[in-house]
Design an enzyme around this catalytic site. Structure first.
Site, short mmCIF file in Angstrom:
data_model
loop_
_atom_site.label_atom_id
_atom_site.label_comp_id
_atom_site.label_asym_id
_atom_site.label_seq_id
_atom_site.Cartn_x
_atom_site.Cartn_y
_atom_site.Cartn_z
N GLU A 40 -65.98 -39.82 59.06
CA GLU A 40 -66.23 -40.39 57.74
C GLU A 40 -66.80 -39.33 56.79
OE1 GLU A 40 -65.40 -43.07 56.41
OE2 GLU A 40 -64.93 -44.43 58.05
N TYR B 55 -57.34 -34.51 59.50
CA TYR B 55 -56.57 -35.72 59.75
C TYR B 55 -55.08 -35.43 59.97
CZ TYR B 55 -60.31 -39.06 58.82
OH TYR B 55 -61.45 -39.82 58.91
N SER C 291 -57.40 -51.98 52.61
CA SER C 291 -58.24 -53.09 53.05
C SER C 291 -59.66 -52.97 52.52
CB SER C 291 -58.26 -53.15 54.59
OG SER C 291 -56.96 -53.41 55.09
N ARG D 100 -61.50 -45.29 43.13
CA ARG D 100 -60.08 -45.63 43.26
C ARG D 100 -59.79 -47.04 42.77
NH1 ARG D 100 -59.28 -46.12 49.83
NH2 ARG D 100 -60.40 -48.08 50.17
N ASN E 176 -61.43 -43.39 49.67
CA ASN E 176 -62.53 -44.29 49.32
C ASN E 176 -63.75 -43.55 48.81
OD1 ASN E 176 -63.85 -43.33 51.70
ND2 ASN E 176 -62.80 -44.89 52.91
N TYR F 136 -62.30 -34.04 52.22
CA TYR F 136 -62.04 -35.38 52.74
C TYR F 136 -60.64 -35.82 52.32
CZ TYR F 136 -62.94 -40.21 54.16
OH TYR F 136 -62.88 -41.44 54.78
N GLU G 198 -55.54 -39.75 56.44
CA GLU G 198 -54.18 -40.18 56.74
C GLU G 198 -53.49 -40.77 55.51
OE1 GLU G 198 -56.54 -43.80 56.67
OE2 GLU G 198 -56.89 -41.86 57.66
N LYS G 199 -54.26 -41.15 54.49
CA LYS G 199 -53.67 -41.68 53.26
C LYS G 199 -52.80 -40.63 52.57
CE LYS G 199 -57.89 -44.43 52.66
NZ LYS G 199 -58.53 -43.86 53.87
#
Length: 360
Positions: A137, A168, A194, A202, A246, A252, A255-256
């Protein structure tokens, strides 16, 4: 035979008492009271017996023993995946805390460390052992725990300056120069999310962006369930995917970003600055929101690209030479850590840990 003078007898008795106390302290210090402090073994009795044979000899450099001290409960079970999944040999991975004194490394997943540190080991760390802090994180989403500032020898996470960096995803050379075949697209812009909080940058950006362009949205934030099987195929069906992080923190990039890249979709990113992404891939492979003065300007640009196939295909020129390899979170971290410990036996320290992660 002359007798020992009384004062010398007294000295000998005192010396014997001191030595006895000294060895008793050593016994208490290094004795492994597993029945009172360790969790019940996770593996079967047979696996534990086999594991004891594997790690019984600390001079065996072919086997690295890693103890997972704080770990998600759903990850319990068979843990020795390094050979079968990642072709990394000689790793014995366990959650059985009876192996504490034999482990080359003890891994602590940050999210599962109690704020007061009460679930950390109570015994002294063996001199050969590394304590590894593992965290996937961002600093924004990680609670800073002051009492762990000076506990760790090594760090492993997505940060490029981590001692054992595991991002990632990574770009690797393609098998050969092949022409890219664009997958079938029936949507312009998509987003699966989610974790929805109004304070996120965002969310604020999206609420303005959606006023100017149609976005196909999925995930619990929008009440549209997407199964694991449908996840990548949904991203593939879109020309653009909103890779909105996020939190906006150094390195950072999750996978997005890598998921759409891997399936032939252009990621539209909101996260660290553009140059941070360009440390991963060439700048014309993605679109960064910072390149536009407003969400409306970005929407207008995507609408233009959606109608111009020649312009759109330029985003995939890199695919002739590279492909994306997505990283398996946690499982691959552990195997990379194992490989690192095999190569680095030297004693290591970690200073200014909190400053490095939360302030840098």
């Amino acid at each position: 035979m002359s007798s020992i003078p009384g004062h010398r007898k007294l000295h000998l008795v005192l010396l014997g008492t001191i030595l006895l106390g000294y060895f008793a302290c050593l016994f208490l210090l290094y004795y492994d009271p597993s029945t009172s402090w360790a969790l019940s073994p996770v593996n079967s009795r047979q696996q534990t017996e086999q594991s004891n044979d594997i790690v019984s000899n600390r001079s065996n450099d072919d086997v690295i023993t890693l103890l997972m001290w704080t770990w998600p409960s759903e990850k319990r079970g068979e843990l020795n995946w390094c050979s079968s999944r990642f072709n990394i040999e000689g790793c014995f991975i366990t959650q059985d805390r009876n192996f504490y004194n034999k482990a080359d490394g003890v891994i602590f997943l940050h999210q599962y460390i109690y704020k007061n540190g009460s679930n950390l080991p109570k015994l002294r760390r063996p001199v050969f052992q590394k304590w590894i802090w593992l965290n996937g994180e961002s600093p924004t989403r990680s609670v800073r725990i002051p009492m762990i500032e000076n506990l760790f020898n090594l760090t492993s996470n997505y940060r490029q300056d981590s001692k054992i960096p595991v991002p990632y995803g990574v770009l690797v050379p393609a098998d050969g120069k092949e022409e890219f075949v664009l997958p079938r697209k029936n949507k312009l812009v998509c987003w699966i999310v989610s974790n929805w909080k109004p304070i996120y940058a965002r969310v604020k950006y999206f609420n303005e962006f959606k006023k100017h362009i149609k976005v196909d949205t999925y995930g619990s934030a929008f009440g549209v369930h997407i199964s694991r099987k449908e996840y990548l195929s949904t991203i593939t069906s879109c020309k653009f995917y909103l890779g909105f992080e996020n939190s906006i923190d150094r390195d950072y990039i999750t996978e997005k970003f890598y998921n759409p890249l891997s399936v032939g979709t252009v990621p539209v990113v909101l996260g660290p600055p553009r140059h941070n992404y360009e440390n991963v891939i060439q700048g014309d492979a993605f679109i960064h929101v910072d390149d536009f003065s407003s969400p409306k300007e970005l929407a207008d640009h995507l609408l233009l690209l959606g109608k111009n196939e020649e312009m759109y295909l330029r985003f995939f020129e890199w695919k002739r030479y590279f492909k994306v390899r997505r990283i398996f979170f946690l499982t691959e971290h552990v195997c990379v850590i194992c490989e690192y410990l095999r190569k680095h036996k030297e004693y290591q320290t970690l200073s200014k840990f909190g400053e490095w992660y939360w302030e840098n």
